[in-house]
Motif scaffolding. Structure first.
Motif, mmCIF file in Angstrom:
data_model
loop_
_atom_site.group_PDB
_atom_site.id
_atom_site.type_symbol
_atom_site.label_atom_id
_atom_site.label_comp_id
_atom_site.label_asym_id
_atom_site.label_seq_id
_atom_site.Cartn_x
_atom_site.Cartn_y
_atom_site.Cartn_z
ATOM 1 N N GLY A 82 0.803 -1.217 0.000
ATOM 2 C CA GLY A 82 0.000 0.000 0.000
ATOM 3 C C GLY A 82 0.834 1.265 0.000
ATOM 4 N N GLY A 83 2.094 1.162 -0.456
ATOM 5 C CA GLY A 83 2.969 2.336 -0.515
ATOM 6 C C GLY A 83 2.945 2.986 -1.891
ATOM 7 N N ASN A 84 3.967 3.774 -2.140
ATOM 8 C CA ASN A 84 4.049 4.528 -3.393
ATOM 9 C C ASN A 84 4.095 3.614 -4.614
ATOM 10 N N ALA A 85 4.928 2.571 -4.560
ATOM 11 C CA ALA A 85 5.062 1.681 -5.715
ATOM 12 C C ALA A 85 3.733 0.991 -5.983
ATOM 13 N N ASN A 110 6.857 2.470 3.940
ATOM 14 C CA ASN A 110 7.942 3.437 4.110
ATOM 15 C C ASN A 110 7.629 4.744 3.391
ATOM 16 N N SER A 111 6.830 4.649 2.339
ATOM 17 C CA SER A 111 6.540 5.858 1.562
ATOM 18 C C SER A 111 5.941 6.938 2.452
ATOM 19 N N ARG A 112 5.119 6.512 3.425
ATOM 20 C CA ARG A 112 4.504 7.502 4.313
ATOM 21 C C ARG A 112 5.552 8.171 5.213
ATOM 22 N N PHE A 113 6.640 7.488 5.496
ATOM 23 C CA PHE A 113 7.662 8.033 6.398
ATOM 24 C C PHE A 113 8.606 9.022 5.711
ATOM 25 N N GLY A 157 3.173 18.063 1.287
ATOM 26 C CA GLY A 157 2.768 17.272 2.462
ATOM 27 C C GLY A 157 3.715 16.124 2.748
ATOM 28 N N GLY A 158 4.865 16.073 2.039
ATOM 29 C CA GLY A 158 5.856 15.020 2.271
ATOM 30 C C GLY A 158 5.280 13.635 2.007
ATOM 31 N N GLY A 159 5.840 12.624 2.690
ATOM 32 C CA GLY A 159 5.385 11.246 2.479
ATOM 33 C C GLY A 159 3.903 11.068 2.794
ATOM 34 N N PRO A 160 3.433 11.582 3.959
ATOM 35 C CA PRO A 160 2.000 11.431 4.252
ATOM 36 C C PRO A 160 1.137 12.080 3.171
ATOM 37 N N GLY A 161 1.547 13.252 2.693
ATOM 38 C CA GLY A 161 0.799 13.940 1.638
ATOM 39 C C GLY A 161 0.756 13.100 0.372
ATOM 40 N N LEU A 197 5.339 7.516 13.262
ATOM 41 C CA LEU A 197 4.787 8.427 12.259
ATOM 42 C C LEU A 197 4.658 9.859 12.769
ATOM 43 N N ALA A 198 4.582 10.017 14.090
ATOM 44 C CA ALA A 198 4.469 11.378 14.625
ATOM 45 C C ALA A 198 5.788 12.135 14.443
ATOM 46 N N VAL A 199 6.887 11.412 14.339
ATOM 47 C CA VAL A 199 8.207 12.049 14.180
ATOM 48 C C VAL A 199 8.680 11.942 12.726
ATOM 49 N N GLY A 200 8.197 10.924 12.022
ATOM 50 C CA GLY A 200 8.558 10.753 10.613
ATOM 51 C C GLY A 200 10.042 10.529 10.443
ATOM 52 N N ASP A 201 10.649 11.266 9.513
ATOM 53 C CA ASP A 201 12.080 11.058 9.262
ATOM 54 C C ASP A 201 12.961 11.963 10.133
ATOM 55 N N GLN A 202 12.355 12.656 11.109
ATOM 56 C CA GLN A 202 13.116 13.655 11.870
ATOM 57 C C GLN A 202 14.117 13.057 12.879
ATOM 58 N N PHE A 203 14.075 11.740 13.063
ATOM 59 C CA PHE A 203 15.114 11.117 13.898
ATOM 60 C C PHE A 203 16.462 11.081 13.154
ATOM 61 N N GLN A 204 16.413 11.264 11.829
ATOM 62 C CA GLN A 204 17.672 11.235 11.076
ATOM 63 C C GLN A 204 18.522 12.440 11.469
ATOM 64 N N LYS A 205 19.829 12.321 11.297
ATOM 65 C CA LYS A 205 20.723 13.433 11.631
ATOM 66 C C LYS A 205 21.736 13.552 10.485
ATOM 67 N N HIS A 206 21.382 14.416 9.528
ATOM 68 C CA HIS A 206 22.104 14.429 8.251
ATOM 69 C C HIS A 206 23.083 15.597 8.083
#
Ligand SMILES: Cc1cc2nc3c(=O)[nH]c(=O)nc-3n(C[C@H](O)[C@H](O)[C@H](O)COP(=O)(O)OP(=O)(O)OC[C@H]3O[C@@H](n4cnc5c(N)ncnc54)[C@H](O)[C@@H]3O)c2cc1C
Length: 491
Positions: free
Chosen positions: A9-12, A41-44, A149-153, A274-283
């Motif tokens: 049920g993702g993007n692909a 993962n697409s939503r994230f 809206g990013g991945g959720p959008g 999902l409440a944090v999404g990809d914000q745990f990353q540190k790039h």
């Protein structure tokens, strides 16, 4: 009887379903997750998509609503097909399947434009992929468009469009195995809300993601220690689609011991939130340095633009003692740190001196850390100007672990440090497909009626990947898989 069943049920999957529906009557999407966690993962994601474009005119195929002011205030540059091909070849160390890669690159813009025509909206990634130079935003790294809206959008928009197109979606419906006979695949065994049933179809598209959320497969294929990684995204991608196809005789392809893995908040939960999404990353490590538990640097933080190193540095962090590291910055670069450094859920320390800083770094050899920082500072070639928009060549001299670009001294308080571990994004190994997205059997011929797209396809990404290619990959091959499956259903 459905014409096409799409598993995932993702993007692909949603792109495959929309594409199939252009030619086929009854299309069913099976999504293992409940509706509130659907979208894989697409939503994230941040919704960033890598597409080749020759300038702002082509970009406007995706973002027709760019205003004259936005165009005047931005240097979008271009990202040619040749650059995209070069990036794929370079970061995968020339292993990427040449035919599939060519399709990925050449169909990137037309596929994103197709999504736009269906109703998915894109914008320019001003916040993430551009820096202001002389009052204008300059885009860098070949990554310019992101879904609104990013991945959720992106997922919500594709889901809505699928609904309007008459595509059925079953949530909490886990595909268990493929139904097949001598003529090929003709349906799916499904467990839906606790009941097992057989659903017949003329063709099946697998788009059920990789195996990164399966600790047993991670350890088996990626190697010892990988059970200790955190999963950045969905907990539902446990390799089901790959296993079902292998059981039906599919050939395995690609980098089965490889994956995409990044620097990720050390105290993040086991799976994505999902409440944090990809914000745990540190790039933002290119602007600072890494130290491990031994107080030593261990990787060239400035080897290349972040887009070309972040996906492989997660593995390097996992290989460090106790699987963690600290990223260290000083006040000179604080304004360059990405938004994700300002969330509440960070393991962060600040200090007014280097001595105070190392004393606050948990689980680190403090004396060695201080020596390492001083040695690093002394090695920086300060006569070369710092420029975050280009590989500036401002480097260290004489260190065992060099820093090749953006080497600033760490000498201006306040100092900040962020603790990170390895977060796995997706596995690279998967199923072998051809240019029509047909799943190939281990005997060499396509398996009739079986198609695949997205994360569970092997052979495209190896060792590393250019940021933003995952969604493009899912969209391009999802669209192809859906069209091929629909054609097959009409035979
Ligand atoms: C935090 C994060 C940030 C990212 N940022 C970006 C980015 O900005 N740009 C980019 O290009 N890529 C990004 N990626 C990578 C990107 O998410 C993936 O490459 C892409 O979304 C994969 O799409 P997919 O449709 O193949 O898989 P997914 O979107 O993961 O979809 C797989 C689907 O299959 C379902 N499923 C699994 N098993 C079954 C089963 N047995 N039966 C039925 N359904 C099943 C899952 O529930 C899910 O819905 C990011 C990934 C993460 C985790």
């Amino acid at each position: 009887m459905y014409d096409v069943i799409v598993v995932g049920g993702g993007n692909a999957a949603l792109c495959a379903a929309l594409s199939a529906r252009e030619q086929a009557g009854r299309v069913l999407v099976l999504e293992r997750a409940p509706q509130e966690e659907s979208g894989g993962n697409s939503r994230f994601t941040a919704g960033l998509m890598r597409v080749a474009y020759r300038g702002v005119d082509e970009l406007k195929q995706l973002i027709p609503d760019l205003s004259p002011q936005e165009i005047a205030g931005s240097d979008f540059g271009s990202y040619t097909e040749e650059q995209f091909l070069d990036d794929m070849a370079r970061v995968t160390e020339y292993r990427c399947d040449p035919d599939l890669t060519e399709i990925l690159v050449r169909r990137s813009l037309p596929t994103a434009a197709w999504m736009r025509a269906k109703g998915v909206r894109f914008t320019a990634a001003w916040g993430r992929q551009a820096f202001k130079v002389d009052g204008r935003f300059k885009f860098w790294g070949g990554l310019t468009a992101e879904a609104v809206g990013g991945g959720p959008g992106l997922v919500d928009s594709l889901t809505q469009i699928a609904g309007k197109a008459g595509i059925e979606i079953w949530y909490s419906a886990r595909a268990l195995s493929l139904l097949s006979d001598d003529d090929g695949v003709n349906g799916v065994r499904v467990r839906r809300s606790g009941k097992t049933l057989e659903v017949k179809s003329k063709a099946v598209v697998l788009a059920a993601g990789g195996f990164q959320a399966n600790p047993e497969w991670r350890t088996r294929y990626l190697g010892p220690g990988w059970e200790l990684a955190k999963v950045r995204g969905t907990r539902f991608n446990t390799g089901d689609g790959i296993r079902m196809a292998l059981d039906a005789g599919a050939a395995a392809a690609g980098n089965w011991s490889g994956c995409h893995a990044v620097a990720w908040e050390r105290n993040a939960p086991e799976f994505g939130d999902l409440a944090v999404g990809d914000q745990f990353q540190k790039h933002s490590y290119p602007w600072g340095v890494y130290l491990n538990a031994e107080g030593r640097r261990f990787v060239d933080e400035g080897a290349d633009f972040r887009n070309y190193t972040y996906a492989k540095y997660g593995r390097v962090i996992l290989q460090q003692p106790a699987q963690f590291a600290w990223q260290i910055f000083d006040a000179k670069v604080k304004h360059l740190l990405r938004d994700e450094y300002r969330i509440r859920q960070v393991t962060k320390v600040t200090a007014g001196s280097l001595e105070e800083l190392v004393a606050k770094l948990d689980d680190v050899d403090q004396a060695q850390a201080l020596r390492e920082l001083k040695q690093y500072n002394a090695a920086v070639q300060q006569d070369i100007a710092f420029d975050p928009n280009v590989k500036d060549g401002r480097r260290t001299e004489g260190l065992a672990v060099p820093k090749s670009n953006w080497a600033n001294t760490i000498d201006t308080p306040p100092f900040e440090a962020y603790a990170v571990t390895c977060g796995i994004t997706f596995s690279f190994g998967g199923l072998k497909i051809d240019g029509e997205a047909q799943v190939m059997s281990s005997d060499g011929a396509p398996i009739p009626g079986l198609y695949a797209a997205g994360e569970l396809v092997g052979g495209i990404f190896w060792f590393n990947y250019p940021g933003g290619s995952g969604l493009t990959n899912g969209a391009v091959f999802g669209r192809i898989a859906g069209a091929s499956a629909a054609r097959f259903s009409k035979r």
